[in-house]
Design an enzyme around this catalytic site. Structure first.
Site, PDB file in Angstrom:
ATOM      1  N   SER A 186       0.845  -1.199   0.000  1.00 22.47           N
ATOM      2  CA  SER A 186       0.000   0.000   0.000  1.00 22.47           C
ATOM      3  C   SER A 186       0.873   1.239   0.000  1.00 22.47           C
ATOM      4  O   SER A 186       1.630   1.481   0.950  1.00 22.47           O
ATOM      5  CB  SER A 186      -0.903  -0.003   1.237  1.00 22.47           C
ATOM      6  OG  SER A 186      -1.452   1.296   1.401  1.00 22.47           O
ATOM      7  N   HIS A 241      -1.360  -1.206  -4.246  1.00 20.92           N
ATOM      8  CA  HIS A 241      -2.615  -0.923  -3.545  1.00 20.92           C
ATOM      9  C   HIS A 241      -2.676   0.583  -3.290  1.00 20.92           C
ATOM     10  O   HIS A 241      -1.766   1.166  -2.694  1.00 20.92           O
ATOM     11  CB  HIS A 241      -2.676  -1.700  -2.230  1.00 20.92           C
ATOM     12  CG  HIS A 241      -3.963  -1.557  -1.491  1.00 20.92           C
ATOM     13  ND1 HIS A 241      -5.105  -2.263  -1.836  1.00 20.92           N
ATOM     14  CD2 HIS A 241      -4.304  -0.774  -0.431  1.00 20.92           C
ATOM     15  CE1 HIS A 241      -6.091  -1.932  -1.007  1.00 20.92           C
ATOM     16  NE2 HIS A 241      -5.635  -1.025  -0.149  1.00 20.92           N
ATOM     17  N   ASP A 265      -4.888   3.713  -1.722  1.00 19.23           N
ATOM     18  CA  ASP A 265      -5.953   4.022  -0.771  1.00 19.23           C
ATOM     19  C   ASP A 265      -6.485   5.438  -0.953  1.00 19.23           C
ATOM     20  O   ASP A 265      -5.788   6.406  -0.657  1.00 19.23           O
ATOM     21  CB  ASP A 265      -5.417   3.869   0.655  1.00 19.23           C
ATOM     22  CG  ASP A 265      -5.156   2.423   1.000  1.00 19.23           C
ATOM     23  OD1 ASP A 265      -6.117   1.628   0.968  1.00 19.23           O
ATOM     24  OD2 ASP A 265      -3.996   2.077   1.293  1.00 19.23           O
ATOM     25  N   MET A 269      -9.023   8.220   0.248  1.00 20.37           N
ATOM     26  CA  MET A 269      -9.828   8.574   1.427  1.00 20.37           C
ATOM     27  C   MET A 269     -10.382   9.982   1.270  1.00 20.37           C
ATOM     28  O   MET A 269      -9.646  10.890   0.864  1.00 20.37           O
ATOM     29  CB  MET A 269      -8.955   8.520   2.681  1.00 20.37           C
ATOM     30  CG  MET A 269      -8.290   7.188   2.910  1.00 20.37           C
ATOM     31  SD  MET A 269      -7.265   7.256   4.375  1.00 20.37           S
ATOM     32  CE  MET A 269      -6.555   5.617   4.364  1.00 20.37           C
ATOM     33  N   HIS A 323      -8.554   1.210  -3.869  1.00 18.16           N
ATOM     34  CA  HIS A 323      -9.444   0.989  -2.730  1.00 18.16           C
ATOM     35  C   HIS A 323     -10.104   2.314  -2.375  1.00 18.16           C
ATOM     36  O   HIS A 323      -9.465   3.204  -1.807  1.00 18.16           O
ATOM     37  CB  HIS A 323      -8.589   0.438  -1.559  1.00 18.16           C
ATOM     38  CG  HIS A 323      -9.340   0.235  -0.294  1.00 18.16           C
ATOM     39  ND1 HIS A 323      -8.705  -0.009   0.921  1.00 18.16           N
ATOM     40  CD2 HIS A 323     -10.674   0.205  -0.015  1.00 18.16           C
ATOM     41  CE1 HIS A 323      -9.604  -0.165   1.861  1.00 18.16           C
ATOM     42  NE2 HIS A 323     -10.802  -0.026   1.332  1.00 18.16           N
ATOM     43  N   MET A 360     -12.197   4.527  -0.273  1.00 22.76           N
ATOM     44  CA  MET A 360     -12.832   4.754   1.031  1.00 22.76           C
ATOM     45  C   MET A 360     -13.524   6.108   0.954  1.00 22.76           C
ATOM     46  O   MET A 360     -13.109   7.086   1.583  1.00 22.76           O
ATOM     47  CB  MET A 360     -11.767   4.706   2.139  1.00 22.76           C
ATOM     48  CG  MET A 360     -11.306   3.294   2.435  1.00 22.76           C
ATOM     49  SD  MET A 360      -9.755   3.235   3.334  1.00 22.76           S
ATOM     50  CE  MET A 360      -8.619   3.347   1.972  1.00 22.76           C
ATOM     51  N   MET A 393     -11.658  -5.860   5.578  1.00 21.83           N
ATOM     52  CA  MET A 393     -10.830  -4.924   6.339  1.00 21.83           C
ATOM     53  C   MET A 393     -10.464  -5.569   7.666  1.00 21.83           C
ATOM     54  O   MET A 393     -11.345  -5.995   8.420  1.00 21.83           O
ATOM     55  CB  MET A 393     -11.589  -3.613   6.600  1.00 21.83           C
ATOM     56  CG  MET A 393     -11.772  -2.704   5.394  1.00 21.83           C
ATOM     57  SD  MET A 393     -10.245  -2.261   4.527  1.00 21.83           S
ATOM     58  CE  MET A 393      -9.268  -1.506   5.829  1.00 21.83           C
ATOM     59  N   GLY A 395      -3.045   3.995   8.139  1.00 21.28           N
ATOM     60  CA  GLY A 395      -2.105   2.883   8.099  1.00 21.28           C
ATOM     61  C   GLY A 395      -1.553   2.646   9.493  1.00 21.28           C
ATOM     62  O   GLY A 395      -1.785   3.430  10.419  1.00 21.28           O
ATOM     63  N   GLY A 396      -0.844   1.562   9.658  1.00 23.18           N
ATOM     64  CA  GLY A 396      -0.113   1.309  10.898  1.00 23.18           C
ATOM     65  C   GLY A 396      -0.956   0.893  12.088  1.00 23.18           C
ATOM     66  O   GLY A 396      -0.501   1.002  13.225  1.00 23.18           O
ATOM     67  N   ASP A 423      -6.707  -6.387   4.383  1.00 22.28           N
ATOM     68  CA  ASP A 423      -6.085  -5.058   4.404  1.00 22.28           C
ATOM     69  C   ASP A 423      -6.122  -4.486   5.818  1.00 22.28           C
ATOM     70  O   ASP A 423      -7.197  -4.285   6.380  1.00 22.28           O
ATOM     71  CB  ASP A 423      -6.872  -4.159   3.435  1.00 22.28           C
ATOM     72  CG  ASP A 423      -6.263  -2.785   3.269  1.00 22.28           C
ATOM     73  OD1 ASP A 423      -5.156  -2.544   3.799  1.00 22.28           O
ATOM     74  OD2 ASP A 423      -6.904  -1.949   2.599  1.00 22.28           O
ATOM     75  N   GLY A 424      -4.939  -4.206   6.353  1.00 26.07           N
ATOM     76  CA  GLY A 424      -4.843  -3.563   7.660  1.00 26.07           C
ATOM     77  C   GLY A 424      -4.073  -4.408   8.665  1.00 26.07           C
ATOM     78  O   GLY A 424      -4.503  -5.504   9.019  1.00 26.07           O
ATOM     79  N   GLY A 431       1.080  -2.166   4.147  1.00 27.00           N
ATOM     80  CA  GLY A 431       1.595  -0.806   4.075  1.00 27.00           C
ATOM     81  C   GLY A 431       2.845  -0.671   4.917  1.00 27.00           C
ATOM     82  O   GLY A 431       3.970  -0.800   4.423  1.00 27.00           O
ATOM     83  N   SER A 432       2.653  -0.468   6.219  1.00 31.38           N
ATOM     84  CA  SER A 432       3.790  -0.271   7.124  1.00 31.38           C
ATOM     85  C   SER A 432       4.763  -1.434   7.103  1.00 31.38           C
ATOM     86  O   SER A 432       5.978  -1.225   7.156  1.00 31.38           O
ATOM     87  CB  SER A 432       3.316  -0.093   8.571  1.00 31.38           C
ATOM     88  OG  SER A 432       2.097   0.557   8.609  1.00 31.38           O
TER      89      SER A 432
END
Ligand code: DX5
Ligand code: ZN
Length: 223
Positions: free
Chosen positions: A7, A32, A34, A36, A65, A67, A136, A143-144, A174-175, A196-197
């Protein structure tokens, strides 16, 4: 075989070119992205403008994605920006079935994402239409965050529904995904790992991607 989708949200945006190059040259399968809107989720990230530029250099599947509230307003513009697949949240629209058709009409793969509190049963009447179900594993927006363990059960429920209904959909998670839980989610039925992280905050992002690709864990049958 499973896919790894770093991500970009966790990347250093001052060095976006390096992040894109990293994904292009690593064993990663997808980008990926994101999006938002500050309304559906409390955070604002980026939109079509950035995605269009990423798309110029990205050599892999662009997994967008969304959101955002009422995603039906923006499907065509994200497809035009270069998305390969577009995922909308079930909670963000009153007309989920229609939005899925709208995504397919653009030629993109169609995905539906479920927040942690949303039951898999909301997919009951659209599951055959889907290319992707995004479970999710944190509350979307940042993230994180920490992986929510209850999600394992939801992944199994979604996997079960997909098999029973003979849907072509694959499951993405995801997450809070990383080396510590990748095997568990794969065993529960996930096929796409968003990270991501775990990737971009690591000392050796390409090495983490390689390790995530190397993990084996086939779904443990229908539950
Ligand atoms: C969260 C986003 C995720 C996020 C994942 O709302 O949908 O894609 O970037 O980040 P990590 O892997 O750090 O939890
Ligand atoms: Zn995401």
């Amino acid at each position: 075989m499973h896919y790894v989708a770093p991500s970009l949200l966790a990347a250093d945006f001052r060095r976006l070119d390096q992040a894109i190059e990293l994904v292009n040259t690593s064993e990663a399968d997808w980008f990926h992205l994101d999006v938002m809107d500050g309304s559906f989720v409390p955070n604002i990230s980026f939109g079509q403008f950035i995605i269009e530029q990423v798309a110029q250099d990205a050599k892999k599947y662009l997994d967008v994605h969304l959101m955002i509230d009422q995603p039906e307003r923006y499907i065509e513009s994200f497809a035009r920006a270069g998305a390969t697949g577009i995922t909308v949240h079930a909670e963000a629209t009153n007309h989920l079935h229609r939005v899925i058709q709208q995504i397919k009409e653009t030629g993109c793969k169609a995905g539906v994402a479920l927040n942690p509190h949303t039951p898999v049963s909301v997919l009951e009447n659209v599951i055959e239409e889907l290319d992707l179900v995004l479970i999710m594993t944190v509350n979307p927006g940042f993230g994180g965050q920490k992986f929510i363990y209850n999600s394992l059960q939801k992944i199994r429920q979604a996997y079960d529904m997909i098999v029973v209904r003979n849907s072509p959909a694959i499951i993405e998670v995801d997450g809070g995904i990383g080396l510590q839980n990748a095997q568990k989610v794969l065993e529960a039925g996930a096929r796409v790992l968003v990270a991501g992280s775990a990737v971009f905050k690591a000392e050796d992002p390409a090495g983490v991607i390689q390790q995530l690709k190397g993990i084996s864990g086939n779904p443990v049958g229908i539950v």
